[in-house]
Design an enzyme around this catalytic site. Structure first.
Site, PDB file in Angstrom:
ATOM      1  N   PRO A  11       0.858  -1.271   0.018  1.00 43.13           N
ATOM      2  CA  PRO A  11       0.370  -0.543   0.270  1.00 43.13           C
ATOM      3  C   PRO A  11       0.999   1.059  -0.211  1.00 43.13           C
ATOM      4  O   PRO A  11       1.406   1.399   1.097  1.00 43.13           O
ATOM      5  CB  PRO A  11      -0.901   0.440   1.375  1.00 43.13           C
ATOM      6  CG  PRO A  11      -0.036  -0.980   2.222  1.00 43.13           C
ATOM      7  CD  PRO A  11       0.395  -2.034   0.352  1.00 43.13           C
ATOM      8  N   ASN A  12       0.179   2.256  -0.865  1.00 41.83           N
ATOM      9  CA  ASN A  12       1.166   3.662  -1.090  1.00 41.83           C
ATOM     10  C   ASN A  12       2.075   3.675  -2.164  1.00 41.83           C
ATOM     11  O   ASN A  12       2.499   4.858  -1.973  1.00 41.83           O
ATOM     12  CB  ASN A  12       0.814   4.216   0.523  1.00 41.83           C
ATOM     13  CG  ASN A  12      -0.127   4.470   1.139  1.00 41.83           C
ATOM     14  OD1 ASN A  12      -1.315   5.348   0.996  1.00 41.83           O
ATOM     15  ND2 ASN A  12      -0.077   4.182   1.841  1.00 41.83           N
ATOM     16  N   ARG A  19       5.199  12.409  -2.893  1.00 45.65           N
ATOM     17  CA  ARG A  19       5.267  12.621  -1.768  1.00 45.65           C
ATOM     18  C   ARG A  19       6.155  12.028  -0.545  1.00 45.65           C
ATOM     19  O   ARG A  19       6.915  11.358  -1.192  1.00 45.65           O
ATOM     20  CB  ARG A  19       3.700  11.799  -0.910  1.00 45.65           C
ATOM     21  CG  ARG A  19       2.873  12.455  -1.765  1.00 45.65           C
ATOM     22  CD  ARG A  19       1.557  13.376  -1.447  1.00 45.65           C
ATOM     23  NE  ARG A  19       1.923  13.909  -0.315  1.00 45.65           N
ATOM     24  CZ  ARG A  19       0.549  13.528   0.224  1.00 45.65           C
ATOM     25  NH1 ARG A  19      -0.514  13.278   0.058  1.00 45.65           N
ATOM     26  NH2 ARG A  19       0.952  13.997   1.282  1.00 45.65           N
ATOM     27  N   TYR A  24      11.066   8.659   1.053  1.00 44.18           N
ATOM     28  CA  TYR A  24      11.388   7.298   0.126  1.00 44.18           C
ATOM     29  C   TYR A  24      12.403   7.657  -1.442  1.00 44.18           C
ATOM     30  O   TYR A  24      11.938   7.071  -1.846  1.00 44.18           O
ATOM     31  CB  TYR A  24       9.847   6.955  -0.076  1.00 44.18           C
ATOM     32  CG  TYR A  24       9.174   6.880   0.546  1.00 44.18           C
ATOM     33  CD1 TYR A  24       9.527   5.804   1.313  1.00 44.18           C
ATOM     34  CD2 TYR A  24       8.385   7.287   1.624  1.00 44.18           C
ATOM     35  CE1 TYR A  24       8.979   5.535   3.063  1.00 44.18           C
ATOM     36  CE2 TYR A  24       7.767   7.045   2.305  1.00 44.18           C
ATOM     37  CZ  TYR A  24       8.157   5.867   3.206  1.00 44.18           C
ATOM     38  OH  TYR A  24       7.064   5.473   4.310  1.00 44.18           O
ATOM     39  N   ASN A  75       8.055  -6.178  -0.814  1.00 49.82           N
ATOM     40  CA  ASN A  75       7.761  -4.237   0.396  1.00 49.82           C
ATOM     41  C   ASN A  75       6.557  -4.416   0.271  1.00 49.82           C
ATOM     42  O   ASN A  75       5.463  -4.240  -0.190  1.00 49.82           O
ATOM     43  CB  ASN A  75       8.371  -2.643  -0.585  1.00 49.82           C
ATOM     44  CG  ASN A  75       8.333  -2.205   0.531  1.00 49.82           C
ATOM     45  OD1 ASN A  75       7.646  -1.694   1.479  1.00 49.82           O
ATOM     46  ND2 ASN A  75       9.142  -0.846   0.561  1.00 49.82           N
ATOM     47  N   ALA A  78       3.525  -0.687   4.594  1.00 52.90           N
ATOM     48  CA  ALA A  78       2.704  -0.551   6.113  1.00 52.90           C
ATOM     49  C   ALA A  78       1.723  -2.028   6.189  1.00 52.90           C
ATOM     50  O   ALA A  78       1.913  -2.716   8.044  1.00 52.90           O
ATOM     51  CB  ALA A  78       1.179   0.368   6.652  1.00 52.90           C
ATOM     52  N   ASP A  88       1.275 -15.482   6.887  1.00 50.55           N
ATOM     53  CA  ASP A  88       1.080 -17.040   6.455  1.00 50.55           C
ATOM     54  C   ASP A  88       1.389 -17.423   5.023  1.00 50.55           C
ATOM     55  O   ASP A  88       1.399 -18.138   5.106  1.00 50.55           O
ATOM     56  CB  ASP A  88      -0.688 -17.454   6.928  1.00 50.55           C
ATOM     57  CG  ASP A  88      -0.662 -17.438   8.075  1.00 50.55           C
ATOM     58  OD1 ASP A  88       0.082 -17.682   9.370  1.00 50.55           O
ATOM     59  OD2 ASP A  88      -2.226 -17.429   9.056  1.00 50.55           O
ATOM     60  N   GLU A  99      12.444  -9.781   2.425  1.00 49.46           N
ATOM     61  CA  GLU A  99      11.314  -8.576   3.174  1.00 49.46           C
ATOM     62  C   GLU A  99      12.322  -7.167   2.758  1.00 49.46           C
ATOM     63  O   GLU A  99      14.075  -7.478   3.197  1.00 49.46           O
ATOM     64  CB  GLU A  99      11.579  -7.991   4.467  1.00 49.46           C
ATOM     65  CG  GLU A  99      10.917  -7.256   4.926  1.00 49.46           C
ATOM     66  CD  GLU A  99      10.721  -6.895   6.611  1.00 49.46           C
ATOM     67  OE1 GLU A  99      11.560  -8.287   7.146  1.00 49.46           O
ATOM     68  OE2 GLU A  99      10.717  -6.456   7.385  1.00 49.46           O
ATOM     69  N   HIS A 101      12.646  -3.214   2.030  1.00 50.63           N
ATOM     70  CA  HIS A 101      12.131  -1.310   2.609  1.00 50.63           C
ATOM     71  C   HIS A 101      13.451  -0.132   2.266  1.00 50.63           C
ATOM     72  O   HIS A 101      14.165  -0.238   2.714  1.00 50.63           O
ATOM     73  CB  HIS A 101      12.126  -1.650   4.280  1.00 50.63           C
ATOM     74  CG  HIS A 101      11.451  -2.749   4.886  1.00 50.63           C
ATOM     75  ND1 HIS A 101      10.014  -2.004   4.646  1.00 50.63           N
ATOM     76  CD2 HIS A 101      10.890  -3.582   5.854  1.00 50.63           C
ATOM     77  CE1 HIS A 101       9.332  -3.013   5.667  1.00 50.63           C
ATOM     78  NE2 HIS A 101      10.085  -4.510   5.963  1.00 50.63           N
ATOM     79  N   ARG A 108      12.881   4.419  13.019  1.00 51.55           N
ATOM     80  CA  ARG A 108      11.091   5.493  12.846  1.00 51.55           C
ATOM     81  C   ARG A 108      10.582   5.331  14.117  1.00 51.55           C
ATOM     82  O   ARG A 108      10.673   4.926  15.152  1.00 51.55           O
ATOM     83  CB  ARG A 108      10.700   4.759  11.549  1.00 51.55           C
ATOM     84  CG  ARG A 108      11.530   5.717  10.146  1.00 51.55           C
ATOM     85  CD  ARG A 108      10.732   4.798   8.933  1.00 51.55           C
ATOM     86  NE  ARG A 108       9.728   5.853   8.594  1.00 51.55           N
ATOM     87  CZ  ARG A 108       8.917   5.919   8.160  1.00 51.55           C
ATOM     88  NH1 ARG A 108       8.885   5.172   7.038  1.00 51.55           N
ATOM     89  NH2 ARG A 108       7.919   6.835   7.532  1.00 51.55           N
TER      90      ARG A 108
HETATM   91  O1  CA2 Z   1      10.582   1.802   3.892  1.00 44.01           O
HETATM   92  C1  CA2 Z   1       9.975   1.392   3.394  1.00 44.01           C
HETATM   93  O2  CA2 Z   1       9.898   0.652   2.346  1.00 44.01           O
HETATM   94  C2  CA2 Z   1       8.209   1.222   4.220  1.00 44.01           C
HETATM   95  O3  CA2 Z   1       7.993  -0.181   4.106  1.00 44.01           O
HETATM   96  C3  CA2 Z   1       7.592   2.102   3.419  1.00 44.01           C
HETATM   97  C4  CA2 Z   1       5.944   2.068   3.571  1.00 44.01           C
HETATM   98  C5  CA2 Z   1       5.748   2.433   5.308  1.00 44.01           C
HETATM   99  O4  CA2 Z   1       4.511   2.248   5.997  1.00 44.01           O
HETATM  100  C6  CA2 Z   1       7.163   1.144   5.916  1.00 44.01           C
HETATM  101  O5  CA2 Z   1       6.883   1.609   7.094  1.00 44.01           O
HETATM  102  C7  CA2 Z   1       8.389   1.266   5.464  1.00 44.01           C
HETATM  103  C8  CA2 Z   1       4.993   3.037   3.793  1.00 44.01           C
HETATM  104  C9  CA2 Z   1       5.171   3.550   1.973  1.00 44.01           C
HETATM  105  C10 CA2 Z   1       4.294   4.253   2.049  1.00 44.01           C
HETATM  106  O6  CA2 Z   1       4.874   4.911   0.756  1.00 44.01           O
HETATM  107  C11 CA2 Z   1       4.389   6.248   0.098  1.00 44.01           C
HETATM  108  C12 CA2 Z   1       5.083   6.975  -0.318  1.00 44.01           C
HETATM  109  C13 CA2 Z   1       5.363   8.461  -1.827  1.00 44.01           C
HETATM  110  C14 CA2 Z   1       4.851   8.881  -0.015  1.00 44.01           C
HETATM  111  C15 CA2 Z   1       4.198   9.123   0.466  1.00 44.01           C
HETATM  112  C16 CA2 Z   1       3.876   7.169   1.292  1.00 44.01           C
END
Ligand code: CA2
Length: 148
Positions: A11-12, A19, A24, A75, A78, A88, A99, A101, A108
Site C-alpha cells: 500500500p501507498n 510525496r 522515500y 515491500n 504498512a 502465513d 523483506e 524497505h 522510525r
Molecule cells: O520504507 C519502506 O519501504 C516502508 O515499507 C514504506 C511504508 C511504511 O509503512 C513502512 O513502515 C516502511 C510506507 C509506504 C508509503 O509510501 C509512500 C511513498 C510516497 C509518499 C507517501 C507514502
C-alpha cells in the site's frame, strides 16, 4: 525451476516520487520497476512487478508465486507491521523470500519496529533507499543460481 522473480509492493508505494521524497526519494515506482525489469534480464531473470493497496490481493499474488516464481522480493509497506495473512502466505511459499524497505523502519516510529514479514523471510534489506531494490535482485539472483 522458474526463471521469474516476483517483485511485490504494498500500500501507498504507488505514491513513490510524488510525496515525502525526504524519506522515500524521488524515483517513482514505474522508474524502479523499469530498472528492476532491465537489471533482472541482465541477471537471467524475468522480474514480474506488481503493486497493490489491498492485503488480499498481495496474499493472492504470494500464493500464485508458488507455481510461477523462484523468489519473492516484497515491500509490504504498512502491512509489514500488521498482516498475519501475508506472514502465513509467505510461509507457504518454498522459494527464496526477501523483506525489503526503502527506509529503515527501526529508526522510525515504534509501531514500525515489528514485522510480520521478516520472520517468514530469508533475508531483510532496509534503509538503502530505492537502491535496495537492485541490491535485493542481485542477492536473490545469486541465491537462486547457487541453489540450482
Ligand atoms: O520504507 C519502506 O519501504 C516502508 O515499507 C514504506 C511504508 C511504511 O509503512 C513502512 O513502515 C516502511 C510506507 C509506504 C508509503 O509510501 C509512500 C511513498 C510516497 C509518499 C507517501 C507514502
Amino acid at each position: 525451476m522458474s526463471d521469474t522473480i516476483f517483485l511485490l509492493n504494498g500500500p501507498n508505494l504507488n505514491l513513490l516520487g510524488k510525496r515525502e521524497p525526504e524519506i522515500y526519494g524521488y524515483e517513482t515506482l514505474t522508474d524502479i520497476e523499469n530498472t528492476c525489469r532491465k537489471h533482472g534480464l541482465k541477471l537471467g531473470f524475468n522480474v514480474e512487478c506488481r503493486q497493490s493497496n489491498f492485503e488480499g490481493e498481495l496474499v493472492t499474488w504470494i500464493q500464485e508465486a508458488r507455481e510461477a516464481a523462484a523468489a519473492i522480493i516484497l515491500n509490504a509497506g504498512a502491512y509489514t507491521h500488521t498482516s498475519v495473512a501475508i506472514h502465513d502466505a509467505l510461509r507457504a511459499f518454498a522459494g527464496y523470500k526477501v523483506e525489503l524497505h526503502i527506509s529503515n523502519p527501526h529508526t522510525r516510529e515504534k509501531f514500525r519496529h515489528t514485522s510480520y514479514v521478516g520472520p517468514a523471510s530469508d533475508a531483510v534489506i532496509a534503509g538503502f533507499g530505492t537502491v535496495g531494490y537492485v541490491m535485493a535482485l542481485d542477492a536473490v539472483a545469486a541465491k537462486v543460481k547457487s541453489s540450482r
